[in-house]
Design an enzyme around this catalytic site. Sequence first.
Site, PDB file in Angstrom:
ATOM      1  CE  LYS A 111      -4.031  -2.086   2.179  1.00  0.00           C
ATOM      2  NZ  LYS A 111      -4.712  -2.341   3.453  1.00  0.00           N
ATOM      3  CE  LYS A 191      -9.058  -9.681  -1.135  1.00  0.00           C
ATOM      4  NZ  LYS A 191      -8.318  -9.345   0.068  1.00  0.00           N
ATOM      5  CE  LYS A 194     -19.378  -0.220  -4.623  1.00  0.00           C
ATOM      6  NZ  LYS A 194     -20.044   0.626  -3.672  1.00  0.00           N
TER       7      LYS A 194
END
Length: 329
Positions: A111, A191, A194
Amino acid sequence: MARVFSGIQPSGELHLGNYLGAVRNWVRLQDQHECLFCVVDLHAITQPYEPATLGERTLEMATGLLAAGLDPAKCTVFVQSHVPEHSELNWLLTTVAPLGELERQTQYKDKAQRQESVPAGLLNYPILQAADVLLYKAELVPVGEDQLQHLELMREIARRWNHRFGAGYFPEPQALLTPTKRVLGLDGQAKMSKSLGNTIGLFEDADTIWEKLKPAATDPARVTRKDPGNPDICNIFTIHQGFSTPAQQADVAHKCRTAGWGCLDCKRLLADNIIAALAPMRERHARYRADPERVRAILRDGAARVRVIARKTITEVRARMGLLEAAED
Ligand code: SF4
């Protein structure tokens, strides 16, 4: 009964990946253990986000969890930021958390790479996770394999705190591995997420589910109907494993390997099974959606219930760490 804690970020509406990867297991666990399920909004703000919609997404996630089958009579559902003791314990645990281990966490490195300026909250994310679980002295944490590294760090933090301030005070939580293979998105690449636009929402209608499933990625070796395929590398088969009966799964695998049917036939069966399984959830979702005050009341009751445990832990932790007790009014 063992106490179970698990959390989910307020990403808005639940999708099939959330359901098969976590929430379906939670619905089962609520019949076996004392379960605390939390919408972790404090975790969500460690990454870029839109403040104007965070509250709405938090409420939507809670609505989705209830619609998916979490029953407030069997488990406790609440929002992380409604229990301020999570933040307080987070700070107290930062004093024993090992910096080197935090920097080595794979998720942090992934990240951080994607952000120009890395906030300290991202580095401290696993400490807040440890606070979430240790606050309630939860013994079991349902996780996917990608969370095992954080869980091991959580156990290390508990050990370090216990060593310094009170042998055996915090139990070292154990992983409860979620018994589902990782579901990829409809692109068959990443994966299901959304933000990648590769999902099927849990409460979408039958036509939308079918329209999304039709073009979804399959085994690329099946160029024509006559080509045999390999279900073990096909994401559609992984989703079949979540929604089809064992007999249907065996039949799907056989017909795939022998080119006994086309991928569209295979997807039609899957769509029918998904639509049937989700129908009662869709109905519950519409009912909860029409009554947001009911969802808010469930969250308020949940927070009130867990705060009793949280306050006790914080009082004990403060005392063991030698902090001066505040004078009563
Ligand atoms: Fe996948 Fe089914 Fe096509 Fe086989 S037949 S490749 S399992 S979609």
